[in-house]
Design an enzyme around this catalytic site. Structure first.
Site, PDB file in Angstrom:
ATOM      1  CD  GLU A 220      -7.696   6.659 -31.606  1.00 48.20           C
ATOM      2  OE1 GLU A 220      -8.871   6.294 -31.675  1.00 48.20           O
ATOM      3  OE2 GLU A 220      -7.352   7.863 -31.593  1.00 48.20           O
ATOM      4  CD  GLU A 353      -5.462   9.775 -34.929  1.00 48.63           C
ATOM      5  OE1 GLU A 353      -6.568  10.197 -34.525  1.00 48.63           O
ATOM      6  OE2 GLU A 353      -5.270   8.631 -35.361  1.00 48.63           O
TER       7      GLU A 353
HETATM    8  O1  AHR Z   1      -8.815  11.259 -37.020  1.00 46.71           O
HETATM    9  C1  AHR Z   1     -10.056  10.623 -36.944  1.00 46.71           C
HETATM   10  C2  AHR Z   1     -10.027   9.419 -36.020  1.00 46.71           C
HETATM   11  O2  AHR Z   1      -9.750   9.836 -34.727  1.00 46.71           O
HETATM   12  C3  AHR Z   1      -8.958   8.394 -36.301  1.00 46.71           C
HETATM   13  O3  AHR Z   1      -9.327   7.490 -37.272  1.00 46.71           O
HETATM   14  C4  AHR Z   1      -8.801   7.719 -34.970  1.00 46.71           C
HETATM   15  O4  AHR Z   1      -7.504   7.215 -34.782  1.00 46.71           O
HETATM   16  C5  AHR Z   1      -9.170   8.793 -33.967  1.00 46.71           C
HETATM   17  O5  AHR Z   1     -10.072   8.346 -33.045  1.00 46.71           O
END
Ligand code: AHR
Length: 554
Positions: A220, A353
């Protein structure tokens, strides 16, 4: 349609599983079904990479400490400090990859803190120390907030190996120099007896290289990974990814991709990276997308704009699934934006994610920051999402649900000696049959689900799914999102005929049903052999369900 008052409850008790009489399958006689599924065996899409069935482990709340790492001296059964029950259950669903150590944590992590004798490793303040979501009862100075680094590189690599998964590391771009990325690769992959760091690894118990192939270059980077502009991140990406040692294995490097529908991040990075020749060595582009269940502004202030894991009405149920269905247009849009600078599509999509992210309040124990319960609704979300990845097997090369245990849409909950599988786990178990198979085109035609969104009419596709072929084994997975309508569908196999069919169905009489430490078997799949044969069969998909048909072709 189910009324809101009737539907909304906390579902404290698990619901009974679907009765066998609700699952009906028969050869096609004179009946006409309202829905159709066509499986086109002659229209291959691409191989379904086992890495699509990946998981994510971050040093966040109860994921690592308690969830995975219990320590060698623990009374909880363990293999070298790693929770044994978790290893055994995870191995069964064949995790393609496991991503570690974050998440946002990754861009603050110094990998050197997690090597060497465990008792000498430093304690460090965790990235999540000040998160607003900590439950009040959570301890202030535990390993979730002050990481003892007992779980480091070799501990993670052993965990991955014991489960049969490939390790996927995320390097720190925000707060470590590029040389430290280089050195981490050296520690992991240099041959035994070569560099000083290979000797360090041997002293840590791993003489042979860990063979880590997948590496994320930051996480990110538009946010917690450095607040970069896309062009600046492209420059950093070039510096961090240049001239890494391969030790005979070509590394698969993954760029930190967009947040949801941020096409500008993708376009601007790709344009700049293409100019610098950076795309040539890049393997994947990571998209992150969560389903928050922000529904019509009806969430409460305490919910921080998110819905609730257990208390949801029919509108919120459908809205969550609508959000999750948005994964398909996201994949298509980013793929096409990537193609503007990478017309041969050398770089594949990585969705590392994804999942449901609810408001605080249903943590399985206070230290499980961002922990939440996972109901039958989440199982439908998981099925919908994995089907989207299967249908886009030509584009999506890797994916990871967030996160493995005690955090967000977890397949597992684990605390001290307590352990349970969530409905999401059962979906991964059912869908494992797709791994490595050839995705083939399938066409679903069904009456739309109609519901109301902010008092306006809204719809969802009546049935969705995916199909894959592995030799004579055809796997068809289907979700029926309707809360009250079973769907009778005519399934036509174009180019083949079923010799035998086995159905595995995950459903519950109440979609709020979930497994817990007290009632671990409230939601479980049911399997049965069907009598249907031939190239066209009928099957009834129960409401709010996920189904797998294992079809052996004649
Ligand atoms: O999964 C939780 C958080 O969500 C992670 O650390 C981040 O990459 C995302 O914003």
């Amino acid at each position: 349609m189910t009324t809101r008052r009737h539907f909304l409850h906390t579902a404290a008790a698990g619901a009974a599983c679907l009765a066998a009489r609700d699952i009906v399958s028969s050869p096609l006689s004179a009946q006409t079904a309202e829905s159709r599924v066509e499986v086109l065996l002659g229209e291959p899409i691409g191989r379904i990479a086992p890495e699509i069935y990946g998981h994510f482990v971050e040093h966040l709340g109860g994921v690592v400490y308690d969830g995975i790492w219990v320590g060698e001296k623990s009374k909880v059964p363990n293999i070298g400090g790693l929770r044994k029950e978790l290893i055994d259950a995870l191995a069964k669903i064949k995790p393609g990859v496991i991503r570690w150590p974050g998440g946002c944590f990754a861009d603050q992590y110094d990998w050197r803190d997690g090597i060497g004798p465990r008792e000498k490793r430093p304690k460090r303040t965790n990235f999540w120390v000040d998160a607003a979501e900590w439950p009040k009862a959570a301890r202030r100075t535990g390993p979730e907030r002050f990481d003892p680094n007992e779980f480091g590189t070799v501990e993670f690599a052993r965990f991955a190996k014991l489960t049969g998964a490939q390790p996927y590391f995320a390097a720190n771009v925000r707060s470590l120099p590029a040389q430290e990325f280089w050195r981490w690769v050296e520690y992991c992959n240099a041959p035994a007896g070569s560099a000083t760091l290979a000797e360090r690894r041997a002293a840590d118990g791993e003489r042979d290289p860990l063979d880590v192939r997948f590496w994320g270059v930051g996480n990110e980077s538009w946010g917690c990974g450095g607040n970069f502009l896309p062009e600046d991140y492209a420059t950093e990406y070039r510096r961090y990814s240049a001239w890494l040692p391969s030790y005979g294995t070509r590394l698969s490097l993954v760029g930190s991709g967009p947040n949801g529908d941020n096409l500008e991040w993708t376009r601007r990075f790709f344009k700049k990276a293409a100019e610098g020749g950076v795309l040539r060595g890049m393997w994947g582009w990571a998209l992150h997308n969560y389903s928050w269940n922000v529904s019509g502004g009806r969430t409460h202030e305490w919910a921080q704009g998110k819905g609730d894991a257990l208390r949801f009405d029919s509108e919120q149920y459908y809205e969550l699934l609508r959000e999750a269905s948005g994964m398909e247009p996201l994949i298509q849009a980013h793929w096409s934006a990537m193609g503007e600078s990478d017309p041969r599509h050398e770089v594949k999509l990585v969705v590392d994610e994804w999942g449901a992210w609810y408001a605080p309040g249903t943590e399985p124990f206070p230290e499980a920051l961002l922990g939440q319960q996972s109901t039958m609704r989440d199982a439908v979300l998981a099925g919908l999402t994995l089907d989207i990845f299967n249908r886009h097997a030509d584009k999506v090369a890797l994916a990871a649900i967030a996160q493995l245990v005690n955090c967000l849409q977890s397949p597992f909950l684990a605390h001290e000696d307590k352990f349970c599988l969530t409905p999401t786990y059962h979906v991964f178990a059912m869908y494992a049959a797709h791994q490595g198979a050839q995705s083939v085109r399938s066409v679903f035609t069904a009456p739309e689900v109609k519901y109301s969104r902010n008092a306006q009419p809204a719809t969802l596709p009546g049935l969705a799914g995916s199909a894959s072929l592995n030799g004579k084994q055809l796997t068809l997975t289907v979700t029926n999102p309707s809360l009250d309508q079973p769907r009778e569908a005519q399934i036509a196999i174009r180019g083949g005929a079923a010799q035998s069919i086995r159905a595995v169905t995950l459903a519950a009489s109440d979609v709020h049903a979930h497994n817990s430490f007290e009632a671990p078997g409230a939601v479980e799949p049911k399997a049965e052999a069907l009598s249907a044969r031939g190239s066209v069969v009928l099957h009834r998909f129960p409401p709010a369900s996920v189904t797998k048909l294992e079809i052996t072709l004649g």
